[in-house]
Design an enzyme around this catalytic site. Sequence first.
Site, PDB file in Angstrom:
ATOM      1  N   GLU A  98       0.906  -1.153   0.000  1.00 37.00           N
ATOM      2  CA  GLU A  98       0.000   0.000   0.000  1.00 37.00           C
ATOM      3  C   GLU A  98       0.939   1.195   0.000  1.00 37.00           C
ATOM      4  OE1 GLU A  98      -3.188   0.294  -0.271  1.00 37.00           O
ATOM      5  OE2 GLU A  98      -3.669  -1.823  -0.217  1.00 37.00           O
TER       6      GLU A  98
ATOM      7  N   THR B 109      11.394   3.303   0.643  1.00 34.66           N
ATOM      8  CA  THR B 109      11.198   4.730   0.374  1.00 34.66           C
ATOM      9  C   THR B 109      12.075   5.606   1.271  1.00 34.66           C
ATOM     10  OG1 THR B 109       9.566   6.498   0.698  1.00 34.66           O
ATOM     11  CG2 THR B 109       9.203   4.523   1.950  1.00 34.66           C
ATOM     12  N   ASP B 110      12.345   6.819   0.819  1.00 29.41           N
ATOM     13  CA  ASP B 110      13.093   7.768   1.664  1.00 29.41           C
ATOM     14  C   ASP B 110      12.233   8.271   2.831  1.00 29.41           C
ATOM     15  OD1 ASP B 110      11.320   9.390   0.231  1.00 29.41           O
ATOM     16  OD2 ASP B 110      12.840  10.834  -0.417  1.00 29.41           O
ATOM     17  N   GLU B 111      10.905   8.017   2.756  1.00 32.62           N
ATOM     18  CA  GLU B 111      10.012   8.561   3.792  1.00 32.62           C
ATOM     19  C   GLU B 111      10.274   7.941   5.163  1.00 32.62           C
ATOM     20  OE1 GLU B 111       6.011   9.318   2.542  1.00 32.62           O
ATOM     21  OE2 GLU B 111       6.569   9.339   0.437  1.00 32.62           O
TER      22      GLU B 111
ATOM     23  N   TYR C 112       1.982   5.272   6.643  1.00 31.09           N
ATOM     24  CA  TYR C 112       2.661   4.638   5.496  1.00 31.09           C
ATOM     25  C   TYR C 112       4.148   4.468   5.776  1.00 31.09           C
ATOM     26  CZ  TYR C 112       5.192   4.476   1.030  1.00 31.09           C
ATOM     27  OH  TYR C 112       6.073   4.140   0.029  1.00 31.09           O
TER      28      TYR C 112
ATOM     29  N   LYS D 263       6.465   1.062   6.207  1.00 29.44           N
ATOM     30  CA  LYS D 263       7.632   0.755   5.356  1.00 29.44           C
ATOM     31  C   LYS D 263       8.890   0.617   6.214  1.00 29.44           C
ATOM     32  CE  LYS D 263       7.908   0.428   1.429  1.00 29.44           C
ATOM     33  NZ  LYS D 263       7.704  -0.721   0.506  1.00 29.44           N
TER      34      LYS D 263
ATOM     35  N   TYR E 182      -1.811  21.287  -0.642  1.00 22.33           N
ATOM     36  CA  TYR E 182      -1.938  21.170   0.810  1.00 22.33           C
ATOM     37  C   TYR E 182      -1.139  22.265   1.531  1.00 22.33           C
ATOM     38  CZ  TYR E 182      -3.446  16.258   0.029  1.00 22.33           C
ATOM     39  OH  TYR E 182      -4.082  15.104  -0.373  1.00 22.33           O
TER      40      TYR E 182
ATOM     41  N   PRO F 131      -2.265  15.951   7.797  1.00 17.73           N
ATOM     42  CA  PRO F 131      -1.708  15.832   9.149  1.00 17.73           C
ATOM     43  C   PRO F 131      -0.347  15.126   9.115  1.00 17.73           C
ATOM     44  CG  PRO F 131      -3.804  14.620   8.930  1.00 17.73           C
ATOM     45  CD  PRO F 131      -3.489  15.180   7.585  1.00 17.73           C
TER      46      PRO F 131
HETATM   47  P1  NAD Z   1       1.482   1.162  -6.369  1.00 21.05           P
HETATM   48  O1  NAD Z   1       0.511   1.451  -5.282  1.00 21.05           O
HETATM   49  O2  NAD Z   1       1.329   1.820  -7.690  1.00 21.05           O
HETATM   50  O3  NAD Z   1       1.484  -0.425  -6.664  1.00 21.05           O
HETATM   51  C1  NAD Z   1       1.459  -1.379  -5.654  1.00 21.05           C
HETATM   52  C2  NAD Z   1       1.183  -2.736  -6.287  1.00 21.05           C
HETATM   53  O4  NAD Z   1       1.181  -3.731  -5.253  1.00 21.05           O
HETATM   54  C3  NAD Z   1      -0.177  -2.833  -6.996  1.00 21.05           C
HETATM   55  O5  NAD Z   1      -0.027  -3.469  -8.246  1.00 21.05           O
HETATM   56  C4  NAD Z   1      -1.014  -3.673  -6.047  1.00 21.05           C
HETATM   57  O6  NAD Z   1      -2.021  -4.440  -6.713  1.00 21.05           O
HETATM   58  C5  NAD Z   1       0.049  -4.562  -5.417  1.00 21.05           C
HETATM   59  N1  NAD Z   1      -0.362  -5.060  -4.091  1.00 21.05           N
HETATM   60  C6  NAD Z   1      -0.857  -4.318  -3.053  1.00 21.05           C
HETATM   61  N2  NAD Z   1      -1.153  -5.115  -2.023  1.00 21.05           N
HETATM   62  C7  NAD Z   1      -0.804  -6.374  -2.395  1.00 21.05           C
HETATM   63  C8  NAD Z   1      -0.865  -7.643  -1.747  1.00 21.05           C
HETATM   64  N3  NAD Z   1      -1.356  -7.757  -0.496  1.00 21.05           N
HETATM   65  N4  NAD Z   1      -0.404  -8.731  -2.405  1.00 21.05           N
HETATM   66  C9  NAD Z   1       0.081  -8.607  -3.659  1.00 21.05           C
HETATM   67  N5  NAD Z   1       0.126  -7.460  -4.340  1.00 21.05           N
HETATM   68  C10 NAD Z   1      -0.315  -6.345  -3.718  1.00 21.05           C
HETATM   69  O7  NAD Z   1       2.902   1.422  -5.726  1.00 21.05           O
HETATM   70  P2  NAD Z   1       4.225   2.062  -6.379  1.00 21.05           P
HETATM   71  O8  NAD Z   1       4.127   3.531  -6.298  1.00 21.05           O
HETATM   72  O9  NAD Z   1       4.483   1.409  -7.683  1.00 21.05           O
HETATM   73  O10 NAD Z   1       5.300   1.598  -5.307  1.00 21.05           O
HETATM   74  C11 NAD Z   1       5.924   0.329  -5.420  1.00 21.05           C
HETATM   75  C12 NAD Z   1       6.889   0.155  -4.257  1.00 21.05           C
HETATM   76  O11 NAD Z   1       7.880   1.184  -4.290  1.00 21.05           O
HETATM   77  C13 NAD Z   1       6.219   0.254  -2.894  1.00 21.05           C
HETATM   78  O12 NAD Z   1       6.820  -0.702  -2.035  1.00 21.05           O
HETATM   79  C14 NAD Z   1       6.542   1.668  -2.423  1.00 21.05           C
HETATM   80  O13 NAD Z   1       6.610   1.736  -1.009  1.00 21.05           O
HETATM   81  C15 NAD Z   1       7.907   1.869  -3.052  1.00 21.05           C
HETATM   82  N6  NAD Z   1       8.261   3.283  -3.356  1.00 21.05           N
HETATM   83  C16 NAD Z   1       7.382   4.063  -4.066  1.00 21.05           C
HETATM   84  C17 NAD Z   1       7.745   5.380  -4.384  1.00 21.05           C
HETATM   85  C18 NAD Z   1       6.840   6.271  -5.186  1.00 21.05           C
HETATM   86  O14 NAD Z   1       7.149   7.458  -5.357  1.00 21.05           O
HETATM   87  N7  NAD Z   1       5.727   5.767  -5.731  1.00 21.05           N
HETATM   88  C19 NAD Z   1       8.993   5.879  -3.975  1.00 21.05           C
HETATM   89  C20 NAD Z   1       9.862   5.036  -3.256  1.00 21.05           C
HETATM   90  C21 NAD Z   1       9.480   3.730  -2.967  1.00 21.05           C
HETATM   91  P1  TYD Z   2       2.333  12.523  -2.898  1.00 20.64           P
HETATM   92  O1  TYD Z   2       2.374  12.468  -4.389  1.00 20.64           O
HETATM   93  O2  TYD Z   2       1.137  11.991  -2.192  1.00 20.64           O
HETATM   94  O3  TYD Z   2       3.657  11.824  -2.386  1.00 20.64           O
HETATM   95  P2  TYD Z   2       4.293  11.734  -0.875  1.00 20.64           P
HETATM   96  O4  TYD Z   2       3.291  12.174   0.111  1.00 20.64           O
HETATM   97  O5  TYD Z   2       4.588  10.276  -0.772  1.00 20.64           O
HETATM   98  O6  TYD Z   2       5.511  12.594  -0.915  1.00 20.64           O
HETATM   99  O7  TYD Z   2       2.528  14.036  -2.438  1.00 20.64           O
HETATM  100  C1  TYD Z   2       3.649  14.792  -2.857  1.00 20.64           C
HETATM  101  C2  TYD Z   2       3.558  16.145  -2.187  1.00 20.64           C
HETATM  102  O8  TYD Z   2       2.411  16.849  -2.709  1.00 20.64           O
HETATM  103  C3  TYD Z   2       3.345  16.070  -0.689  1.00 20.64           C
HETATM  104  O9  TYD Z   2       4.059  17.152  -0.054  1.00 20.64           O
HETATM  105  C4  TYD Z   2       1.858  16.270  -0.506  1.00 20.64           C
HETATM  106  C5  TYD Z   2       1.492  17.200  -1.657  1.00 20.64           C
HETATM  107  N1  TYD Z   2       0.122  17.033  -2.197  1.00 20.64           N
HETATM  108  C6  TYD Z   2      -0.707  18.158  -2.334  1.00 20.64           C
HETATM  109  O10 TYD Z   2      -0.318  19.289  -2.013  1.00 20.64           O
HETATM  110  N2  TYD Z   2      -1.961  17.956  -2.831  1.00 20.64           N
HETATM  111  C7  TYD Z   2      -2.430  16.734  -3.182  1.00 20.64           C
HETATM  112  O11 TYD Z   2      -3.617  16.629  -3.613  1.00 20.64           O
HETATM  113  C8  TYD Z   2      -1.568  15.608  -3.066  1.00 20.64           C
HETATM  114  C9  TYD Z   2      -2.030  14.227  -3.450  1.00 20.64           C
HETATM  115  C10 TYD Z   2      -0.288  15.805  -2.573  1.00 20.64           C
END
Ligand code: NAD
Ligand code: TYD
Length: 351
Positions: free
Chosen positions: A86, A132-134, A157, A161, A214, A289
């Site tokens: 997630e 993630t860096d978060e 989240y 992680k 936000y 928040p």
């Molecule tokens: P996403 O939400 O787009 O995709 C997640 C995928 O995981 C989906 O295909 C979903 O169906 C699958 N999934 C969820 N729950 C599952 C379960 N219980 N069993 C099997 N499959 C399941 O996510 P994303 O943005 O592609 O991120 C992928 C990974 O990279 C995550 O672990 C996230 O924490 C990490 N990450 C994301 C970012 C970003 O900016 N999006 C940055 C750094 C790290």
């Molecule tokens: P997001 O794409 O949700 O990534 P993350 O929270 O994982 O960094 O958000 C990126 C930045 O944009 C974050 O500071 C929250 C802000 N944001 C808004 O200002 N409005 C929005 O509707 C969303 C989704 C994010």
Amino acid sequence: MDKTIIITGGAGFIGSHVVRRFVTKYPGYRIINLDALTYAGNLENLRDIENAPNYFFEKANILNTDDLERVFTLYQPDGIIHLAAESHVDRSILSPLDFVYTNVIGTVNLLNAAKQYWKDDSSGKRFYHISTDEVYGALGKTGFFTESTAYSPNSPYSASKASSDHFVRAYGETYHLPVIITNCSNNYGPNHFPEKLIPLFINNIITQKPLPVYGDGLYTRDWLYVKDHAAAIDLVFHEGKEHETYNIGGFNEWRNIDLVKLLCKLMDEKLGNVHGASEKLITYVKDRPGHDRRYAIDAAKINKELGWKPSVTFEEGLKLTIDWYFENKEWLTHVTSGEYQQYYNEQYTTR
Ligand code: NAD
Ligand code: TYD
């Protein structure tokens, strides 16, 4: 040597780019996409490679240990690249337990499956966890996250992680599982689900809806083009050192409001609008928040040790992204129907 690799979450945003890269670049590998197809998983992301002879899809849930045992026994993997999660901070604020289940318990289930399956011989195997860096929390005006920055997660989240990272590390130490972790900054690019900032705002400009910024809009993120992240994952999977952590980032910090204004300008150019038209949609709304003020990655280690660096500038990456959304309006229509509307109303109507 040819390999069999299970990629979890391969139908999601980043996972689909990783699957495509591995399927096309390594025709001798068997690539198994293990995905539960939640709201974020979409097989449309992989239409172009779904008939490749080295690609296999398994609808399976990492919360279901029978599913995992079946897939491990069937394919006998040498490698796991774990992206299933997630992934959205705002959803984690609405329902934190879903994040504990999938991100923590799901990851431990997968670790157990690999541990059990590789118990006799884990040489040449690899359990690669994508994070993630978060997990590092928030930075002030200066400084960067390095691999030795203490974990200090602030959202459900990032807490989930962080917990999953700790379990991966612990399985490496305790059971000698050949683990490796990367922590990456914010990704953007094609196939990004329109609940995250950049694709949400592209969609809202196309549909002429408000752009909900936000708080004061001065929050800072470090943005990386998703295909550059996929390239880094390929490199780390093959060349990274066992039991190590690598930070991945774009050397590309933007305050949200500056990013949104650049996006508006590029969208106006694409739509043939007069300059400033899309900016009129910017609306400041109630803050998230626990909103982390600033993220910034020091990616010196992966750069020095493995030679990785991003291949596109932010403006190039954003233009490629915008072009993709215009060429894939049907994809956008499909993913924004149904459950998305319900989420959107819950998230934005009371702000
Ligand atoms: P996403 O939400 O787009 O995709 C997640 C995928 O995981 C989906 O295909 C979903 O169906 C699958 N999934 C969820 N729950 C599952 C379960 N219980 N069993 C099997 N499959 C399941 O996510 P994303 O943005 O592609 O991120 C992928 C990974 O990279 C995550 O672990 C996230 O924490 C990490 N990450 C994301 C970012 C970003 O900016 N999006 C940055 C750094 C790290
Ligand atoms: P997001 O794409 O949700 O990534 P993350 O929270 O994982 O960094 O958000 C990126 C930045 O944009 C974050 O500071 C929250 C802000 N944001 C808004 O200002 N409005 C929005 O509707 C969303 C989704 C994010």
